[in-house]
Design a protein around this motif. Sequence first.
Motif, PDB file in Angstrom:
ATOM      1  N   ILE A  93     -15.048 -47.591  -1.018  1.00  0.00           N
ATOM      2  CA  ILE A  93     -14.238 -47.022   0.242  1.00  0.00           C
ATOM      3  C   ILE A  93     -14.397 -45.516   0.023  1.00  0.00           C
ATOM      4  O   ILE A  93     -13.934 -44.876  -0.922  1.00  0.00           O
ATOM      5  CB  ILE A  93     -12.935 -47.343   0.176  1.00  0.00           C
ATOM      6  N   ARG A  94     -14.821 -44.829   0.975  1.00  0.00           N
ATOM      7  CA  ARG A  94     -15.126 -43.484   1.146  1.00  0.00           C
ATOM      8  C   ARG A  94     -13.940 -42.703   1.056  1.00  0.00           C
ATOM      9  O   ARG A  94     -12.952 -43.063   1.788  1.00  0.00           O
ATOM     10  CB  ARG A  94     -16.025 -42.755   2.340  1.00  0.00           C
ATOM     11  N   SER A  95     -13.497 -41.574   0.323  1.00  0.00           N
ATOM     12  CA  SER A  95     -12.495 -40.725   0.323  1.00  0.00           C
ATOM     13  C   SER A  95     -13.228 -39.331   0.314  1.00  0.00           C
ATOM     14  O   SER A  95     -14.406 -38.986  -0.138  1.00  0.00           O
ATOM     15  CB  SER A  95     -11.572 -40.866  -0.791  1.00  0.00           C
ATOM     16  N   SER A  96     -12.433 -38.409   0.779  1.00  0.00           N
ATOM     17  CA  SER A  96     -12.714 -36.763   1.050  1.00  0.00           C
ATOM     18  C   SER A  96     -12.180 -36.276  -0.502  1.00  0.00           C
ATOM     19  O   SER A  96     -12.985 -35.462  -0.958  1.00  0.00           O
ATOM     20  CB  SER A  96     -11.938 -36.055   1.850  1.00  0.00           C
ATOM     21  N   ASP A  97     -11.404 -36.877  -1.120  1.00  0.00           N
ATOM     22  CA  ASP A  97     -10.628 -36.455  -2.126  1.00  0.00           C
ATOM     23  C   ASP A  97      -9.988 -37.321  -3.185  1.00  0.00           C
ATOM     24  O   ASP A  97      -9.679 -38.640  -2.755  1.00  0.00           O
ATOM     25  CB  ASP A  97      -9.902 -35.135  -2.158  1.00  0.00           C
ATOM     26  N   LYS A 119       2.248 -47.537   5.628  1.00  0.00           N
ATOM     27  CA  LYS A 119       1.296 -46.432   5.698  1.00  0.00           C
ATOM     28  C   LYS A 119       1.595 -45.431   6.489  1.00  0.00           C
ATOM     29  O   LYS A 119       1.744 -45.481   7.777  1.00  0.00           O
ATOM     30  CB  LYS A 119      -0.230 -47.435   6.440  1.00  0.00           C
ATOM     31  N   TRP A 120       1.911 -44.308   5.758  1.00  0.00           N
ATOM     32  CA  TRP A 120       2.379 -43.029   6.436  1.00  0.00           C
ATOM     33  C   TRP A 120       1.130 -42.542   7.203  1.00  0.00           C
ATOM     34  O   TRP A 120       0.064 -42.698   6.695  1.00  0.00           O
ATOM     35  CB  TRP A 120       3.136 -42.040   5.315  1.00  0.00           C
ATOM     36  N   ASN A 136      -6.866 -39.879   5.859  1.00  0.00           N
ATOM     37  CA  ASN A 136      -5.820 -40.715   6.606  1.00  0.00           C
ATOM     38  C   ASN A 136      -6.522 -42.203   6.689  1.00  0.00           C
ATOM     39  O   ASN A 136      -6.073 -43.035   6.728  1.00  0.00           O
ATOM     40  CB  ASN A 136      -5.325 -39.985   7.954  1.00  0.00           C
ATOM     41  N   ILE A 137      -7.931 -42.082   7.036  1.00  0.00           N
ATOM     42  CA  ILE A 137      -8.666 -43.058   7.402  1.00  0.00           C
ATOM     43  C   ILE A 137      -8.727 -43.895   6.070  1.00  0.00           C
ATOM     44  O   ILE A 137      -8.701 -45.382   5.994  1.00  0.00           O
ATOM     45  CB  ILE A 137     -10.023 -42.704   7.999  1.00  0.00           C
ATOM     46  N   GLU A 140      -5.784 -46.038   5.327  1.00  0.00           N
ATOM     47  CA  GLU A 140      -5.897 -47.294   6.149  1.00  0.00           C
ATOM     48  C   GLU A 140      -6.930 -48.319   5.464  1.00  0.00           C
ATOM     49  O   GLU A 140      -6.403 -49.397   5.276  1.00  0.00           O
ATOM     50  CB  GLU A 140      -6.213 -46.879   7.567  1.00  0.00           C
ATOM     51  N   ASN A 141      -7.968 -47.770   5.026  1.00  0.00           N
ATOM     52  CA  ASN A 141      -8.895 -48.670   4.514  1.00  0.00           C
ATOM     53  C   ASN A 141      -8.528 -49.423   3.229  1.00  0.00           C
ATOM     54  O   ASN A 141      -8.702 -50.597   2.768  1.00  0.00           O
ATOM     55  CB  ASN A 141     -10.337 -48.060   4.152  1.00  0.00           C
ATOM     56  N   VAL A 142      -7.854 -48.648   2.247  1.00  0.00           N
ATOM     57  CA  VAL A 142      -7.138 -49.197   0.993  1.00  0.00           C
ATOM     58  C   VAL A 142      -6.088 -50.350   1.646  1.00  0.00           C
ATOM     59  O   VAL A 142      -6.244 -51.425   1.050  1.00  0.00           O
ATOM     60  CB  VAL A 142      -6.419 -48.049   0.445  1.00  0.00           C
TER      61      VAL A 142
END
Length: 347
Positions: A93-97, A119-120, A136-137, A140-142
């Motif tokens: 799952i891609r993440s920025s950080d 999910k805040w 934030n996406i 959601e994917n998590v």
Amino acid sequence: MSENNPTPKACGYQMPAEWAEHEATWLSWPKNPLTFPEEIIDSVEKTYSLMVEALSRGEIVKILVDDAALEERARALLKTTQANMDNVQFFQIRSSDVWIRDYGPTFILNAQGEKAAIKWDFNAWGAKYDDLLYDNITGENVVNTTGVRVFRPGIVLEGGSIDVNGHGVVLTTEQCLLNPNRNPHLTKADLEEYLCNYLGVEKVVWLKSGIDGDDTDGHVDDFARFVNAHTILCSYADDDSVDAQVLQTNFKILKAQEVFEVVALPMPTPIPLEEEERNLPASYANFYIGNKAVLVPSFDDPADAQAAAIIGKYFPDREMVSIPATDLVYGYGGFHCITQQEPKRRV
């Protein structure tokens, strides 16, 4: 908050305390060069490896990786440790950080032991970092991997801004939750209502502000943490450091509650980054409570052992695992910031 859109509290859910039994701990493997430059990324990956080694002895560790190449790298590093690889799961799952505490879901349980998630909305700490808004996406994917019921309050909130005791109380700060860069349309009373209805708590304890170097606008997990239903460890300093007055103010607020034992936790010696004219947000309060281990940050500081002993007093059946954290906090966060607990379903 209507009958057509019931809240977790109305459905019997609440957020368990961190020391309640976990099914898993979520992490996101480090790779962002703006957060962890080339000269420290190897050290940060070693820190992650030590964390996974300690946690995997007692629970599943779920790790986000961007792709197969990063998974292969992380897996190879972990195999050089004594991590229980049977308890390590990778999710491409891609993440920025890495700050999954803040963009990942908050997990909750009801009286029947059924699990759900909140999910805040995540806006990169008040839109400070446009390149991290994607997470934030990621959150959601998590959530979508879990298969549990999801509640979406539609407000901005980061997991590091709250700490619960599992018995009806949440700690937070005015500096963060009342900051106009989060939810400018909401009043303090509005936010209390959200916290109570979504976390399943009865009381919100508002502290003032957070420590120097923290770019989250005062996350509470950098200075005040529950260690049982009635005890709070609160970072404290009575010297001439920049944090002393802030910490003393928060300590007095907690003591004034008169229902908690409030225990002073030392602060490490400030760690300056002169080239950036800032201090690292180094704090012993950013520990993480796993099923069999408590991850305690160390800074090669005289107070390291004292802090670990204070924390360890409240978790006699768990191993205190001190892990070097200076390079990790270069990225503005610590162990608690890069972890998110997923409680075990009760049967």
